[in-house]
Design an enzyme around this catalytic site. Structure first.
Site, short mmCIF file in Angstrom:
data_model
loop_
_atom_site.label_atom_id
_atom_site.label_comp_id
_atom_site.label_asym_id
_atom_site.label_seq_id
_atom_site.Cartn_x
_atom_site.Cartn_y
_atom_site.Cartn_z
N ARG A 1 0.88 -1.18 0.00
CA ARG A 1 0.00 0.00 0.00
C ARG A 1 0.91 1.22 0.00
O ARG A 1 1.71 1.39 0.92
CB ARG A 1 -0.91 0.01 1.23
CG ARG A 1 -1.61 1.35 1.42
CD ARG A 1 -2.70 1.34 2.44
NE ARG A 1 -3.86 0.62 1.94
CZ ARG A 1 -5.07 0.67 2.51
NH1 ARG A 1 -5.26 1.38 3.60
NH2 ARG A 1 -6.08 0.00 1.98
N HIS B 1 -7.57 0.89 -6.30
CA HIS B 1 -7.72 -0.02 -5.15
C HIS B 1 -8.39 -1.31 -5.65
O HIS B 1 -9.53 -1.62 -5.32
CB HIS B 1 -8.58 0.66 -4.09
CG HIS B 1 -8.50 0.03 -2.73
ND1 HIS B 1 -7.68 -1.04 -2.43
CD2 HIS B 1 -9.16 0.32 -1.56
CE1 HIS B 1 -7.83 -1.36 -1.15
NE2 HIS B 1 -8.72 -0.57 -0.62
N1 CP Z 1 -11.22 -0.31 2.52
C1 CP Z 1 -9.95 -0.36 2.95
O1 CP Z 1 -9.01 -0.61 2.19
O2 CP Z 1 -9.80 -0.14 4.29
P1 CP Z 1 -8.42 0.05 5.08
O3 CP Z 1 -7.88 1.42 4.70
O4 CP Z 1 -8.82 -0.01 6.52
O5 CP Z 1 -7.45 -1.02 4.70
N1 NVA Z 2 -10.17 6.72 -1.11
C1 NVA Z 2 -9.72 6.26 0.19
C2 NVA Z 2 -9.92 4.79 0.30
C3 NVA Z 2 -9.52 4.20 1.64
C4 NVA Z 2 -9.66 2.71 1.68
C5 NVA Z 2 -8.26 6.65 0.39
O1 NVA Z 2 -7.47 6.48 -0.56
O2 NVA Z 2 -7.93 7.15 1.46
#
Ligand code: CP
Ligand code: NVA
Length: 308
Positions: free
Chosen positions: A107, A134
């Site tokens: 990430r 994502h």
């Molecule tokens: N939806 C999602 O990716 O959540 P987190 O940021 O908690 O991993």
């Molecule tokens: N759009 C959000 C998604 C979090 C899971 C972010 O990138 O912060």
């Protein structure tokens, strides 16, 4: 190397097979304690590095638990505590990690970091969220939609709010799984051109509609996300809120969707901002199933990456 970097760069048949496997994996362990192993242990003897340069609850826990259920081991690493955050190149990090682990979940911020990791790693790399996409989330979301409503081909989803990274993966999924998507939000926060072009090139109807009531009329699924993502500058917060307030998903908006329409949010939600409590906790909401399905979808993704 079968990396899982984005939905538009992964073969549509492979994506279909991953969702189907995720549903089978979920069914096979129904009713078991979360920590109980799966009957098959395809990750036995394998270890996966989970690297986070941004906060996470769902991605971190679901990957960790899922890998353990499959018989594998995990190592959760924070980017800021690695040499990666202190001057070592991404390429060198990729080469070194590939000598220790069997797969890498990352990430990070810009997708270029993920691409560089994948280019230099000799083990599969999985996208656990970038500023631009994502994909693991939307695999779980497509799985959830199908669980509740059957085939998604030909259906129409409305994305309400910021045309962000999660919206981009929804657009990629529209192209790959064959559904249409209407974006409703302010022009300043329109989705990126690339994902819109990808879905249109795949023959999907992708509409931009500024009036949320018009956009949601007759929709099969309404999706939103935070108005301020992790990579957005906090100084833009108030301006974003002002732009996005008309696009809040509330009961009045959900009332014009098709009968039986669902509501999704990748979470974390900001209750009272992009979505009201009434919708989050209401009958259309499948947000907890989405969160659970991250677990099953990512197990299937890792199985595909590692060929096990
Ligand atoms: N939806 C999602 O990716 O959540 P987190 O940021 O908690 O991993
Ligand atoms: N759009 C959000 C998604 C979090 C899971 C972010 O990138 O912060």
């Amino acid at each position: 190397m079968p990396h899982f970097l984005d939905l538009h760069t992964t073969d549509a048949l492979a994506l279909r097979a991953i969702v189907d496997r995720a549903r089978a994996l979920k069914a096979a362990r129904a009713g078991r304690p979360r920590g109980a192993p799966d009957d098959l242990q395809p990750l036995s003897g394998r270890i996966v590095a989970l690297i986070f340069e941004k906060p996470s609850t769902r991605t971190r826990v679901s990957f960790d638990v899922g890998i353990r259920q499959m018989g594998g081991q995990t190592m959760v690493l924070s980017g800021s505590e690695m040499q990666l955050g202190h001057g070592e190149t991404i390429a060198d990090t990729a080469r070194v990690l590939s000598r220790y682990v069997d797969a890498i979940m990352l990430r990070t911020f810009d997708e270029a970091v993920l691409a560089e990791m994948a280019e230099h790693a000799t083990v599969p790399v999985v996208n656990g969220l970038t500023n631009q996409s994502h994909p693991c989330q939307i695999m779980a979301d497509v799985m959830t939609w199908e669980e509740h409503r059957g085939a998604v081909a030909g259906r129409r989803v409305v994305w309400a709010g910021d045309g962000n990274n999660v919206c981009a993966s929804w657009l990629h999924a529209a192209g790959q799984f064959g559904f249409d998507l209407t974006f409703t939000g302010p022009a300043l926060l329109d989705p990126a051109d690339g994902p819109v072009r990808f879905a249109r090139a795949a023959g999907r109807r992708i509409a931009i509609e500024r009036d949320p009531m018009v956009a949601v009329a007759g929709a099969d699924l309404v999706v939103t996300d935070t108005w301020v993502s992790m990579h957005d500058s906090q100084s833009a917060r108030e301006r974003r809120h002002n732009l996005l307030r008309p696009y809040q998903v509330n009961e009045r908006l959900m009332a014009v969707a098709a009968p039986g329409a669902l509501f999704m949010h990748c979470l974390p939600a900001h209750r009272g901002e992009e979505v009201t409590n009434a919708v989050m906790d209401g009958p259309a909401s499948v947000v907890w199933d989405e969160a659970e399905n991250r677990l099953h979808a990512q197990k299937a993704i890792l199985g595909w990456c590692l060929g096990v």
